[in-house]
Design a protein around this motif. Sequence first.
Motif, PDB file in Angstrom:
ATOM      1  N   ASP A 381      -2.506  29.916 -25.148  1.00 19.48           N
ATOM      2  CA  ASP A 381      -2.010  28.695 -24.512  1.00 19.48           C
ATOM      3  C   ASP A 381      -3.088  28.006 -23.688  1.00 19.48           C
ATOM      4  OD1 ASP A 381       0.485  28.666 -25.584  1.00 19.48           O
ATOM      5  OD2 ASP A 381       1.530  29.443 -23.820  1.00 19.48           O
ATOM      6  N   VAL A 382      -3.869  28.799 -22.970  1.00 19.78           N
ATOM      7  CA  VAL A 382      -4.941  28.211 -22.150  1.00 19.78           C
ATOM      8  C   VAL A 382      -5.945  27.492 -23.036  1.00 19.78           C
ATOM      9  CG1 VAL A 382      -6.888  28.740 -20.640  1.00 19.78           C
ATOM     10  CG2 VAL A 382      -4.678  29.853 -20.265  1.00 19.78           C
ATOM     11  N   ARG A 383      -6.333  28.137 -24.139  1.00 19.06           N
ATOM     12  CA  ARG A 383      -7.296  27.514 -25.044  1.00 19.06           C
ATOM     13  C   ARG A 383      -6.718  26.292 -25.754  1.00 19.06           C
ATOM     14  NH1 ARG A 383      -9.926  33.090 -27.578  1.00 19.06           N
ATOM     15  NH2 ARG A 383     -11.383  33.451 -25.861  1.00 19.06           N
ATOM     16  N   ALA A 384      -5.406  26.255 -25.885  1.00 21.18           N
ATOM     17  CA  ALA A 384      -4.760  25.108 -26.520  1.00 21.18           C
ATOM     18  C   ALA A 384      -4.554  23.956 -25.540  1.00 21.18           C
ATOM     19  CB  ALA A 384      -3.418  25.529 -27.117  1.00 21.18           C
ATOM     20  N   GLY A 385      -4.936  24.164 -24.287  1.00 17.57           N
ATOM     21  CA  GLY A 385      -4.834  23.099 -23.298  1.00 17.57           C
ATOM     22  C   GLY A 385      -3.550  23.079 -22.514  1.00 17.57           C
ATOM     23  N   ARG A 386      -2.703  24.070 -22.704  1.00 16.60           N
ATOM     24  CA  ARG A 386      -1.458  24.127 -21.948  1.00 16.60           C
ATOM     25  C   ARG A 386      -1.743  24.680 -20.554  1.00 16.60           C
ATOM     26  NH1 ARG A 386       3.506  26.880 -24.634  1.00 16.60           N
ATOM     27  NH2 ARG A 386       4.517  25.623 -23.022  1.00 16.60           N
ATOM     28  N   GLY A 387      -1.037  24.161 -19.562  1.00  8.96           N
ATOM     29  CA  GLY A 387      -1.239  24.641 -18.203  1.00  8.96           C
ATOM     30  C   GLY A 387      -1.770  23.535 -17.317  1.00  8.96           C
ATOM     31  N   GLY A 388      -0.910  22.967 -16.506  1.00  8.31           N
ATOM     32  CA  GLY A 388      -1.295  21.871 -15.628  1.00  8.31           C
ATOM     33  C   GLY A 388      -1.812  22.367 -14.297  1.00  8.31           C
ATOM     34  N   PRO A 389      -1.744  21.520 -13.283  1.00 11.77           N
ATOM     35  CA  PRO A 389      -2.252  21.897 -11.957  1.00 11.77           C
ATOM     36  C   PRO A 389      -1.460  23.052 -11.350  1.00 11.77           C
ATOM     37  CG  PRO A 389      -1.911  19.506 -12.154  1.00 11.77           C
ATOM     38  CD  PRO A 389      -1.259  20.138 -13.343  1.00 11.77           C
ATOM     39  N   VAL A 390      -2.088  23.729 -10.405  1.00 12.69           N
ATOM     40  CA  VAL A 390      -1.411  24.790  -9.667  1.00 12.69           C
ATOM     41  C   VAL A 390      -0.297  24.153  -8.840  1.00 12.69           C
ATOM     42  CG1 VAL A 390      -1.669  26.560  -7.888  1.00 12.69           C
ATOM     43  CG2 VAL A 390      -3.504  26.174  -9.546  1.00 12.69           C
ATOM     44  N   PRO A 391       0.923  24.689  -8.907  1.00 13.18           N
ATOM     45  CA  PRO A 391       2.003  24.131  -8.074  1.00 13.18           C
ATOM     46  C   PRO A 391       1.582  24.067  -6.612  1.00 13.18           C
ATOM     47  CG  PRO A 391       2.892  25.683  -9.666  1.00 13.18           C
ATOM     48  CD  PRO A 391       1.406  25.779  -9.767  1.00 13.18           C
ATOM     49  N   ARG A 392       1.993  22.987  -5.909  1.00 10.33           N
ATOM     50  CA  ARG A 392       1.534  22.783  -4.530  1.00 10.33           C
ATOM     51  C   ARG A 392       1.886  23.950  -3.624  1.00 10.33           C
ATOM     52  NH1 ARG A 392      -0.257  17.782  -3.119  1.00 10.33           N
ATOM     53  NH2 ARG A 392      -0.012  16.123  -4.687  1.00 10.33           N
ATOM     54  N   ALA A 393       3.045  24.534  -3.831  1.00  7.47           N
ATOM     55  CA  ALA A 393       3.467  25.623  -2.959  1.00  7.47           C
ATOM     56  C   ALA A 393       2.548  26.830  -3.059  1.00  7.47           C
ATOM     57  CB  ALA A 393       4.907  26.031  -3.283  1.00  7.47           C
ATOM     58  N   LEU A 394       1.845  26.968  -4.196  1.00  2.97           N
ATOM     59  CA  LEU A 394       0.986  28.145  -4.402  1.00  2.97           C
ATOM     60  C   LEU A 394      -0.469  27.884  -4.036  1.00  2.97           C
ATOM     61  CD1 LEU A 394       2.267  29.424  -7.888  1.00  2.97           C
ATOM     62  CD2 LEU A 394       3.183  29.861  -5.599  1.00  2.97           C
ATOM     63  N   ARG A 395      -0.806  26.650  -3.708  1.00  2.00           N
ATOM     64  CA  ARG A 395      -2.210  26.352  -3.438  1.00  2.00           C
ATOM     65  C   ARG A 395      -2.657  26.940  -2.112  1.00  2.00           C
ATOM     66  NH1 ARG A 395      -2.626  19.988  -5.465  1.00  2.00           N
ATOM     67  NH2 ARG A 395      -1.665  20.358  -7.508  1.00  2.00           N
ATOM     68  N   ASP A 396      -3.955  27.159  -2.004  1.00  2.00           N
ATOM     69  CA  ASP A 396      -4.552  27.756  -0.801  1.00  2.00           C
ATOM     70  C   ASP A 396      -4.341  26.835   0.391  1.00  2.00           C
ATOM     71  OD1 ASP A 396      -6.023  29.193   1.013  1.00  2.00           O
ATOM     72  OD2 ASP A 396      -7.967  28.571   0.199  1.00  2.00           O
ATOM     73  N   ALA A 397      -3.728  27.388   1.448  1.00  2.00           N
ATOM     74  CA  ALA A 397      -3.437  26.589   2.640  1.00  2.00           C
ATOM     75  C   ALA A 397      -4.223  27.062   3.848  1.00  2.00           C
ATOM     76  CB  ALA A 397      -1.933  26.639   2.923  1.00  2.00           C
ATOM     77  N   HIS A 398      -5.293  27.835   3.630  1.00  2.00           N
ATOM     78  CA  HIS A 398      -6.010  28.414   4.759  1.00  2.00           C
ATOM     79  C   HIS A 398      -6.984  27.435   5.415  1.00  2.00           C
ATOM     80  CE1 HIS A 398      -4.576  32.237   3.029  1.00  2.00           C
ATOM     81  NE2 HIS A 398      -4.704  32.693   4.261  1.00  2.00           N
ATOM     82  N   TYR A 399      -7.584  26.544   4.649  1.00  2.00           N
ATOM     83  CA  TYR A 399      -8.652  25.731   5.231  1.00  2.00           C
ATOM     84  C   TYR A 399      -8.080  24.514   5.955  1.00  2.00           C
ATOM     85  CZ  TYR A 399      -8.022  22.834   1.016  1.00  2.00           C
ATOM     86  OH  TYR A 399      -7.501  22.054   0.020  1.00  2.00           O
ATOM     87  N   SER A 400      -8.889  23.957   6.825  1.00  2.00           N
ATOM     88  CA  SER A 400      -8.468  22.820   7.626  1.00  2.00           C
ATOM     89  C   SER A 400      -8.160  21.617   6.729  1.00  2.00           C
ATOM     90  CB  SER A 400      -9.576  22.450   8.621  1.00  2.00           C
ATOM     91  OG  SER A 400      -9.245  21.299   9.350  1.00  2.00           O
ATOM     92  N   GLY A 401      -7.042  21.009   6.950  1.00  2.24           N
ATOM     93  CA  GLY A 401      -6.659  19.839   6.178  1.00  2.24           C
ATOM     94  C   GLY A 401      -5.804  20.151   4.974  1.00  2.24           C
ATOM     95  N   ALA A 402      -5.675  21.457   4.606  1.00  2.00           N
ATOM     96  CA  ALA A 402      -4.909  21.809   3.417  1.00  2.00           C
ATOM     97  C   ALA A 402      -3.440  21.448   3.577  1.00  2.00           C
ATOM     98  CB  ALA A 402      -5.058  23.302   3.121  1.00  2.00           C
TER      99      ALA A 402
END
Length: 498
Positions: A381-402
């Motif tokens: 699936d990855v090689r076929a181009g399936r898979g969009g952005p990381v869901p916002r809830a799962l993104r890294d929230a550690h850095y300033s401004g995240a």
Amino acid sequence: MESDALFTLGDPAAAPRAPAGFGGASAGVDGFDTVGADAPLPVRMRPANLDELVGQEHLLAPGSPLRQLVGGATPMSVILWGPPGCGKTTIAHLVARATDRRFVAMSALTAGVKDVRAVIETARRQRRSGGPPTVLFIDEVHRFSKTQQDSLLAAVEDRTVTLLAATTENPYFSVISPLLSRCVLLTLQPLTEDAVRGLLRRAVTDERGLGGAPTLAPEAEDHLVRLAGGDVRKALTALEAAAASATALGVDRIDLATAEQAVDVAAVRYDRAGDAHYDVTSAFIKSMRGSDVDAALHWLARMLVAGEDARFVARRLVIFASEDVGMADPSALSVATAAAHAVEYVGLPEAQLNLAQAVIHLATAPKSNSTTTAIGAAIGDVRAGRGGPVPRALRDAHYSGARGLGHGTGYRYPHDDQRGVVTQQYVPDDLVGTDYYRPTEHGAERAVAARLPLLRRIVRGRATPVADPPVGAGRGTTDATGVPADEGGADAARKGHQ
């Protein structure tokens, strides 16, 4: 130049060719040394014509490429592929003797691009001046590098030379595709026991061989045939050694004891860098996959006796543990990894015990390839181009401004739930509902197969909320779904996971 073939290669000098009588002194063909009375028995017993060639009947039909090659009817380039002692270099010798073409022989073990180009340039000059065409024989052509093989392409393409190449390696791996496509591939088979037996009997009686002195006892003949393993050169070499022993003992008959003394043990047919390596490895893996522990131990022994690198075997076991056993017995990976460590720590010969234990465990373990198919489907699936952005809830929230970007917003901490599992989207939008892992009912994976549908229903929001656990439910308890209950400390742990 030396070769392990049935003749000795000399310098490819431009000496004039003269007719050669079989088995006696003769003016040599370019690249061939003459055959003297003291030549090894396999050399003296080389067939005098194509009709004496034994064991390759599938290539000897009238009008076949092999007969055309030997007769010189068609200037086709040919690659001869077969195991040692099946007649590849014998065919080359017949080509050299049976045609009116200039014949040059060289070994890839010692020849380089400079030697090849010199032969091609001489062949080109002779062709332009109306001289005879040139046949270039290259023994062990798989030893040539890609650059060395490339140097042959143009001359083979325009038939400046007719290439005759011999290899014991699979040419689809060892010969570059452009060269392979310009040649006819002839596959030679190992000689049958009957063929080897017939050649032994011919060597005993023929004047080119032992001339009837000494004779060969039937049980000694059986022993030599068995040890040969389809390699007639090995059989004739062993016969010559046994005959020398009989002569030294002053007897006129080679019995079993004399044959056994002359030939101590059969060499295992296994080239660590060649085709047999891949065949034995394949049989080893497939025997474990098929749960035939006895066959797996045989192939393991075959590799160890032949001198295979024990680290290679250990690596295959570690791969197999996840590829073919997987979640049906999760301990298999630990066993295989421990065996690999033992190989490094202990070494052979003692480490053969560790390898054998791991092989027995893996061969008798329940099997599941669900891990293999799961990661294969995900990668597809990855090689076929399936898979969009990381869901916002799962993104890294550690850095300033995240947080200002919405990263981590809405994330639900699983340990806050009494079940340890929450409804939450973990995959990109276009993969929602996709199942990669499909557990089997084999071994330990049966429990996973029962629990997984419940986990997926909760995560994907299809489950009915479960009531609070009874008072006093402690660490490690489970609810009716079989999913671990909350173990406490959620607030502290949550901070490390956001």
